[in-house]
Scaffold this motif. Sequence first.
Motif, short mmCIF file in Angstrom:
data_model
loop_
_atom_site.label_atom_id
_atom_site.label_comp_id
_atom_site.label_asym_id
_atom_site.label_seq_id
_atom_site.Cartn_x
_atom_site.Cartn_y
_atom_site.Cartn_z
N GLU A 120 0.81 -1.21 0.00
CA GLU A 120 0.00 0.00 0.00
C GLU A 120 0.85 1.26 0.00
O GLU A 120 0.58 2.21 -0.75
N LEU A 124 1.19 4.33 -2.73
CA LEU A 124 1.00 5.72 -2.32
C LEU A 124 2.20 6.59 -2.70
O LEU A 124 2.04 7.73 -3.14
N LEU A 135 3.77 12.85 0.77
CA LEU A 135 2.92 11.82 1.37
C LEU A 135 3.05 11.92 2.89
O LEU A 135 4.14 11.80 3.44
N THR A 137 2.99 10.57 6.38
CA THR A 137 3.06 9.31 7.12
C THR A 137 3.69 9.56 8.49
O THR A 137 4.23 10.64 8.75
N HIS A 183 -7.15 6.42 7.23
CA HIS A 183 -5.73 6.07 7.38
C HIS A 183 -5.62 4.64 7.94
O HIS A 183 -6.50 4.18 8.66
#
Length: 218
Positions: A120, A124, A135, A137, A183
Amino acid sequence: MLDIEVIEDPAAAEASLDPIRTRILRELAEPGSATQLAAKVGLPRQKVNYHLKALERHGLVELVEERRKGNVTERVLQATAASYLISPVALASVAPDPHRFADRFSAFWLLALAGRMVQEVGKLIAGAAAARQKLATFAIDGEITFRTAADRAAFAEELGIAVTRLVDKYHDDDDGGAGGRKHRLVVALHPALKEPALKEPHKTTTPIGEKEQEQGND
């Protein structure tokens, strides 16, 4: 160049696992030509070109520039990433499925979750790079030593409760409505690998009698 690229295509994964091509990818962290690479990896330039074409065909290296040298055009290439990771997608028919286990104490479930994360997050990263966006995270990595197995179990239980409370506090029941975004949350705990014991250097001892004789000859 990406810091890490996740490989999903089985053919690209196969190409990257060749030892010579792995070495070429490492050398191409900085741009280089087939002639420069040949000197570094100890292969004829024609052989290096063969491997470069395979890597370029699978999108693992890319053209940086072309230099004209007399009647020859020299192609300078660079790896598309500093590091590579093979996604479970490359082994789709035998990739681990987290839904098969769903046991928070299962090491196999932990591996399945880690595999899904690679898959995943890889997608992304690729999407964010294509859109030229960052991104968002977050991760925590650390080590903790437990005196007993009971302490480890108690820690895991309290951690689970704390995480559940945070989820209940911040989770949007509208499930992504009004601009919200879902998320993925993964919390993992596993024993750290043991460091290999360092071997003591071999020492050559001199018998006492010989040592005294050597000193007497000084």
